[in-house]
Motif scaffolding. Sequence first.
Motif, PDB file in Angstrom:
ATOM      1  N   VAL A  42      29.206  86.349  83.190  1.00  9.68           N
ATOM      2  CA  VAL A  42      30.633  86.096  82.987  1.00  9.68           C
ATOM      3  C   VAL A  42      31.302  87.314  82.375  1.00  9.68           C
ATOM      4  O   VAL A  42      32.388  87.740  82.809  1.00  9.68           O
ATOM      5  CB  VAL A  42      30.844  84.850  82.103  1.00  9.68           C
ATOM      6  CG1 VAL A  42      32.334  84.661  81.805  1.00  9.68           C
ATOM      7  CG2 VAL A  42      30.278  83.615  82.774  1.00  9.68           C
ATOM      8  N   ASP A  43      30.653  87.906  81.376  1.00 10.21           N
ATOM      9  CA  ASP A  43      31.217  89.097  80.734  1.00 10.21           C
ATOM     10  C   ASP A  43      31.422  90.226  81.739  1.00 10.21           C
ATOM     11  O   ASP A  43      32.469  90.902  81.728  1.00 10.21           O
ATOM     12  CB  ASP A  43      30.287  89.574  79.615  1.00 10.21           C
ATOM     13  CG  ASP A  43      30.277  88.643  78.413  1.00 10.21           C
ATOM     14  OD1 ASP A  43      31.238  87.853  78.273  1.00 10.21           O
ATOM     15  OD2 ASP A  43      29.309  88.694  77.628  1.00 10.21           O
ATOM     16  N   VAL A  92      26.301  75.732  85.311  1.00 10.39           N
ATOM     17  CA  VAL A  92      27.271  76.436  84.471  1.00 10.39           C
ATOM     18  C   VAL A  92      27.842  75.460  83.455  1.00 10.39           C
ATOM     19  O   VAL A  92      28.102  74.300  83.768  1.00 10.39           O
ATOM     20  CB  VAL A  92      28.388  77.064  85.337  1.00 10.39           C
ATOM     21  CG1 VAL A  92      29.081  76.024  86.196  1.00 10.39           C
ATOM     22  CG2 VAL A  92      29.383  77.831  84.486  1.00 10.39           C
ATOM     23  N   SER A  93      28.042  75.915  82.251  1.00 11.99           N
ATOM     24  CA  SER A  93      28.568  75.058  81.198  1.00 11.99           C
ATOM     25  C   SER A  93      30.088  74.972  81.275  1.00 11.99           C
ATOM     26  O   SER A  93      30.748  75.890  81.775  1.00 11.99           O
ATOM     27  CB  SER A  93      28.163  75.605  79.826  1.00 11.99           C
ATOM     28  OG  SER A  93      28.829  76.832  79.573  1.00 11.99           O
ATOM     29  N   SER A 101      25.146  82.860  83.552  1.00 10.68           N
ATOM     30  CA  SER A 101      24.857  83.241  82.172  1.00 10.68           C
ATOM     31  C   SER A 101      26.092  83.862  81.527  1.00 10.68           C
ATOM     32  O   SER A 101      26.979  84.367  82.221  1.00 10.68           O
ATOM     33  CB  SER A 101      23.705  84.247  82.135  1.00 10.68           C
ATOM     34  OG  SER A 101      24.100  85.468  82.748  1.00 10.68           O
ATOM     35  N   PRO A 102      26.153  83.855  80.195  1.00 17.06           N
ATOM     36  CA  PRO A 102      27.275  84.529  79.519  1.00 17.06           C
ATOM     37  C   PRO A 102      27.374  86.011  79.891  1.00 17.06           C
ATOM     38  O   PRO A 102      28.482  86.548  79.993  1.00 17.06           O
ATOM     39  CB  PRO A 102      26.943  84.343  78.030  1.00 17.06           C
ATOM     40  CG  PRO A 102      26.128  83.081  77.985  1.00 17.06           C
ATOM     41  CD  PRO A 102      25.303  83.117  79.240  1.00 17.06           C
ATOM     42  N   GLU A 127      32.100  75.420  78.932  1.00 15.44           N
ATOM     43  CA  GLU A 127      32.642  76.516  78.137  1.00 15.44           C
ATOM     44  C   GLU A 127      32.781  77.796  78.958  1.00 15.44           C
ATOM     45  O   GLU A 127      33.786  78.523  78.828  1.00 15.44           O
ATOM     46  CB  GLU A 127      31.742  76.775  76.919  1.00 15.44           C
ATOM     47  CG  GLU A 127      31.736  75.664  75.878  1.00 15.44           C
ATOM     48  CD  GLU A 127      30.955  74.439  76.314  1.00 15.44           C
ATOM     49  OE1 GLU A 127      31.203  73.341  75.778  1.00 15.44           O
ATOM     50  OE2 GLU A 127      30.074  74.590  77.211  1.00 15.44           O
ATOM     51  N   LEU A 128      31.796  78.081  79.822  1.00 14.53           N
ATOM     52  CA  LEU A 128      31.879  79.291  80.643  1.00 14.53           C
ATOM     53  C   LEU A 128      32.949  79.160  81.723  1.00 14.53           C
ATOM     54  O   LEU A 128      33.598  80.154  82.080  1.00 14.53           O
ATOM     55  CB  LEU A 128      30.511  79.589  81.267  1.00 14.53           C
ATOM     56  CG  LEU A 128      29.418  80.042  80.298  1.00 14.53           C
ATOM     57  CD1 LEU A 128      28.116  80.323  81.042  1.00 14.53           C
ATOM     58  CD2 LEU A 128      29.861  81.273  79.511  1.00 14.53           C
ATOM     59  N   ARG A 187      36.071  80.008  80.085  1.00 14.69           N
ATOM     60  CA  ARG A 187      36.178  81.459  79.892  1.00 14.69           C
ATOM     61  C   ARG A 187      36.662  82.134  81.163  1.00 14.69           C
ATOM     62  O   ARG A 187      37.493  83.046  81.122  1.00 14.69           O
ATOM     63  CB  ARG A 187      34.823  82.035  79.476  1.00 14.69           C
ATOM     64  CG  ARG A 187      34.458  81.778  78.010  1.00 14.69           C
ATOM     65  CD  ARG A 187      33.354  82.706  77.576  1.00 14.69           C
ATOM     66  NE  ARG A 187      33.753  84.106  77.745  1.00 14.69           N
ATOM     67  CZ  ARG A 187      32.899  85.111  77.853  1.00 14.69           C
ATOM     68  NH1 ARG A 187      31.587  84.874  77.843  1.00 14.69           N
ATOM     69  NH2 ARG A 187      33.332  86.347  77.997  1.00 14.69           N
TER      70      ARG A 187
END
Length: 449
Positions: free
Chosen positions: A241-242, A263-264, A237-238, A266-267, A270
């Motif tokens: 990742v954060d 996982v996408s 999840s975002p 985009e992540l 990141r």
Amino acid sequence: MPKLDELPVELLAHVALFTNRRNDNRSYDPLDLSELLALRCASRSCKGAVRRAAKQHRAARSFSFQRSSAQKIAAIGHVFGSGCRSLSFGTVQSDQAYEARKSLQNFVTSTNGQLRHLSYSGASSQYFSMPELLELCRACPLLRSLFVHGSPTGVITAANLDEFASAVSRACPRLHCVYLPRHRSPAEDYQWHFPRLECLNFLRAGSASAFRWDGVEATLRTCVHATEVDLTNVTVSPRLVDLILAAPAAGRLKRLDINEATVSPELILRFAGGLEALSDLQFPHEFDGGRAFYSSLVQARPSIAKLGLGLSNELDDDALRIICNGLRLEHLELTCVENLTDRAINIILESPCAETLRSIEISYDPQFSSEDVLRLVRGCPELAELNWEVSEDAQLLVQNAVAAAIWGRVGHVDGPNVDAINALLESRGGKATRVPVLQEDGSWRKWPS
């Protein structure tokens, strides 16, 4: 020649170090202690020499007891315990259960606190429970890895997990690798007790329980020495990742494993942009990022040196070209990459990676013939490790190159090519590949000659 009793014990101990020598490549043929035991019985001098040699002899470094008798454990511990650095044992359930437990405790004591690795796989019983396991750990202050296998209803339970982890952390402050039975992931359930851990492990034991964010935050706050993140089989999840990117260890994290994760792209980007030390990246299965993704990846983190593309990655030749021209790879994994053509070999050879590759995995990629693989090994002068797997069922269809051409994408494995590949790998200090070769008489040659 002088008799053994006339030689100094120190010299005999040195001689004893060279017994039980085996070829290191024959890992399937484990060491035994018969020669040392025979030497020990030869004379009184040899008995003392073996006791001294046991502290350094590689045959005495590791022991495994699975339902072993108390007498066996006690005898081995009495002679060889001082040299043991790795111990694994199983369920203590037998007619001698109490005696076996006491023998294990004495064995650990005989290592004089020098044990580095301890592994237990078994169930709880009236003769062996969490306090007994904790007692063993307390006798190993230099322990670096601890593995307790089984369900969370065995020796380690949901009720005693926190107590056990806390006590072990105090008793064994050098632990850098710990696996305990849990309901969630290690990062959620106990890793914050072990600040020297090298891997932040989010692999979940089950999916029913709610995510424990307070445990994750405690682990990320405490484990400041970590260099790896394992997100295997995790839905990333975002928020997760954060938290990882904001952790004190973020600047040290070198390896990111998202094998079988959800996982996408985009992540992933990141992570690549935020983990400054990232050099080893493992993709999930059947990943489909597209050419634009790989262009962004090499720009975000050109320092990536090890890349595992994962099983059945959807990349094509153009995406591989972007990777090989943008990264200086030392390791590359190509497993069931069906969208690649045989031109992929030339793409690697024509890129900077040809000068930097040290290892590569080519598994179940029938578009690459043994001739292609040989060209790859010849064209990469630093390549010494080749993990090459070929389906025997496919080879049954291709007893010669003509048949291989008829079957199109089914590769042909030629014995002389395999021999040439093995010779090159061994000349560079690597090991021969064990790919099977279909011989003219229809038999399989599974091991290199």
